[in-house]
Design a protein around this motif. Structure first.
Motif, PDB file in Angstrom:
ATOM      1  N   SER A 184       0.859  -0.933   0.383  1.00  0.00           N
ATOM      2  CA  SER A 184       0.408  -0.133  -0.221  1.00  0.00           C
ATOM      3  C   SER A 184       1.051   1.562   0.051  1.00  0.00           C
ATOM      4  CB  SER A 184      -0.267   0.063   1.877  1.00  0.00           C
ATOM      5  OG  SER A 184      -0.469  -0.021   2.796  1.00  0.00           O
ATOM      6  N   THR A 185       0.146   1.893  -0.766  1.00  0.00           N
ATOM      7  CA  THR A 185       1.106   3.874  -0.290  1.00  0.00           C
ATOM      8  C   THR A 185       0.269   4.740   0.730  1.00  0.00           C
ATOM      9  OG1 THR A 185       0.458   4.593  -2.472  1.00  0.00           O
ATOM     10  CG2 THR A 185       1.768   3.019  -2.547  1.00  0.00           C
ATOM     11  N   LEU A 200      -4.426   3.301  -3.479  1.00  0.00           N
ATOM     12  CA  LEU A 200      -3.304   3.369  -4.242  1.00  0.00           C
ATOM     13  C   LEU A 200      -2.397   2.051  -4.010  1.00  0.00           C
ATOM     14  CD1 LEU A 200      -2.272   4.298  -7.603  1.00  0.00           C
ATOM     15  CD2 LEU A 200      -0.782   5.579  -5.929  1.00  0.00           C
ATOM     16  N   TYR A 201      -1.596   1.865  -4.859  1.00  0.00           N
ATOM     17  CA  TYR A 201      -0.947   0.447  -4.395  1.00  0.00           C
ATOM     18  C   TYR A 201       0.681  -0.051  -5.019  1.00  0.00           C
ATOM     19  CZ  TYR A 201      -4.915  -1.914  -1.762  1.00  0.00           C
ATOM     20  OH  TYR A 201      -5.470  -1.928  -0.357  1.00  0.00           O
ATOM     21  N   GLU A 202       2.028  -0.023  -4.654  1.00  0.00           N
ATOM     22  CA  GLU A 202       2.616  -0.064  -5.486  1.00  0.00           C
ATOM     23  C   GLU A 202       2.945  -1.017  -5.871  1.00  0.00           C
ATOM     24  OE1 GLU A 202       6.739  -0.940  -3.829  1.00  0.00           O
ATOM     25  OE2 GLU A 202       7.098   0.848  -3.696  1.00  0.00           O
ATOM     26  N   TYR A 211       2.095   1.261 -10.485  1.00  0.00           N
ATOM     27  CA  TYR A 211       0.962   1.732  -9.381  1.00  0.00           C
ATOM     28  C   TYR A 211       0.121   0.975 -10.233  1.00  0.00           C
ATOM     29  CZ  TYR A 211       4.691   5.063  -7.292  1.00  0.00           C
ATOM     30  OH  TYR A 211       5.713   5.170  -6.377  1.00  0.00           O
ATOM     31  N   THR A 212      -0.766   0.916  -9.061  1.00  0.00           N
ATOM     32  CA  THR A 212      -2.426  -0.078  -9.384  1.00  0.00           C
ATOM     33  C   THR A 212      -2.980   0.443  -8.428  1.00  0.00           C
ATOM     34  OG1 THR A 212      -3.188  -1.622  -9.893  1.00  0.00           O
ATOM     35  CG2 THR A 212      -1.628  -2.444  -8.166  1.00  0.00           C
ATOM     36  N   ASP A 213      -4.730   0.372  -9.239  1.00  0.00           N
ATOM     37  CA  ASP A 213      -6.067   0.458  -7.786  1.00  0.00           C
ATOM     38  C   ASP A 213      -6.092  -1.021  -7.026  1.00  0.00           C
ATOM     39  OD1 ASP A 213      -8.198  -0.517  -9.432  1.00  0.00           O
ATOM     40  OD2 ASP A 213      -6.569  -0.884 -10.381  1.00  0.00           O
ATOM     41  N   LEU A 241       4.639   9.345  -8.069  1.00  0.00           N
ATOM     42  CA  LEU A 241       3.943   9.680  -7.065  1.00  0.00           C
ATOM     43  C   LEU A 241       4.988  10.743  -6.244  1.00  0.00           C
ATOM     44  CD1 LEU A 241       1.585   8.730  -5.853  1.00  0.00           C
ATOM     45  CD2 LEU A 241       2.665   7.250  -4.172  1.00  0.00           C
TER      46      LEU A 241
END
Length: 242
Positions: free
Chosen positions: A45-46, A51-53, A62-64, A75
């Motif tokens: 998680s970021t 938003l995820y790394e 990055y992704t949802d 970012l």
């Protein structure tokens, strides 16, 4: 009285399992849909909610939460005014200074030599020549110079002539600062091949690349002022640890 700690422990465990499930779901979605991405090393998680790394080697995406979208970019924390992607990549690409094969470099010392930096350079690199001229203004340093001929066959030839010269430092500075081509020479150049292998392993893809004593890597030519700033950061970190 024991009920609250038990509930808290259960909640923490549930959160942990939820995070693991989330990571697994993202991995599966991206791997199924974009197999060419290769092996996903980490999903984290970021600081930005939702938003995820996604880390693949030293590459960061990055992704949802569902893996429906993949972003390749930077970012930025606008409040802290920090490039979070750059910070992350700096950590991923950091090199343990004590693990550098210093026997495969030659040493340039100016002043008391207390401040140390390792530099990978190609003798035909125009940016390296500009950098070397600026570096003449930085005193009290020890430079471990790794010949890293990646631009052309001529780079390999010049690297060999420098490495095999009776005075490597003079031959190097004659070329980089005074545009004087080194005389032809021959000797065992296995060290240069080891430098290339080390660079491939650590993804050193351009020159100059600087590695400071705290492991920080700086790709590209920087001016004397920026070099001094980096040395100050190293000194500050060292003082804080002590």
């Amino acid at each position: 009285m024991k009920l609250f700690p038990t509930l808290l422990a259960a909640a923490v465990l549930a959160l942990g399992l939820s995070a693991q499930a989330q990571e697994a779901a993202i991995r599966k979605t991206l791997s199924d849909r974009i197999p060419q991405l290769g092996k996903i090393d980490e999903v984290n998680s970021t600081a930005m909610q939702g938003l995820y790394e996604v880390r693949i080697g030293t590459d960061v995406f990055y992704t949802d939460a569902k893996g429906n979208y993949l972003i390749q970019g930077e970012l930025i924390d606008t409040k802290a005014r920090r490039n979070l992607t750059e910070d992350r990549i700096n950590k991923l690409t950091a090199v343990d200074f004590s693990a550098l094969p210093l026997q495969d470099a030659f040493t340039i010392v100016r002043g008391d030599g207390k401040r140390k930096v390792a530099i990978f350079e190609d003798p035909n690199c125009g940016y390296c020549k500009r950098f070397e001229r600026d570096l003449q203004n930085v005193d009290n340093i020890t430079v471990y110079l790794f010949l890293y001929p990646i631009l052309s066959p001529d780079s390999a030839e010049k690297s060999r002539n420098i490495w095999c010269a009776k005075d490597r430092v003079t031959a190097w500075q004659d070329l980089m600062v005074r545009e004087k081509v080194p005389a032809a020479a021959s000797c065992d150049t296995a060290a240069i091949q080891r430098n290339l292998a080390f660079g491939r392993k650590h993804k050193i893809t351009g020159t100059p690349t600087l590695i400071f004593a705290n492991g920080t890597r700086v790709p590209g030519a920087i001016g004397a002022q920026e070099v001094e700033k980096r040395f100050a950061e190293v000194a500050s970190e060292s003082t804080a640890k002590n």
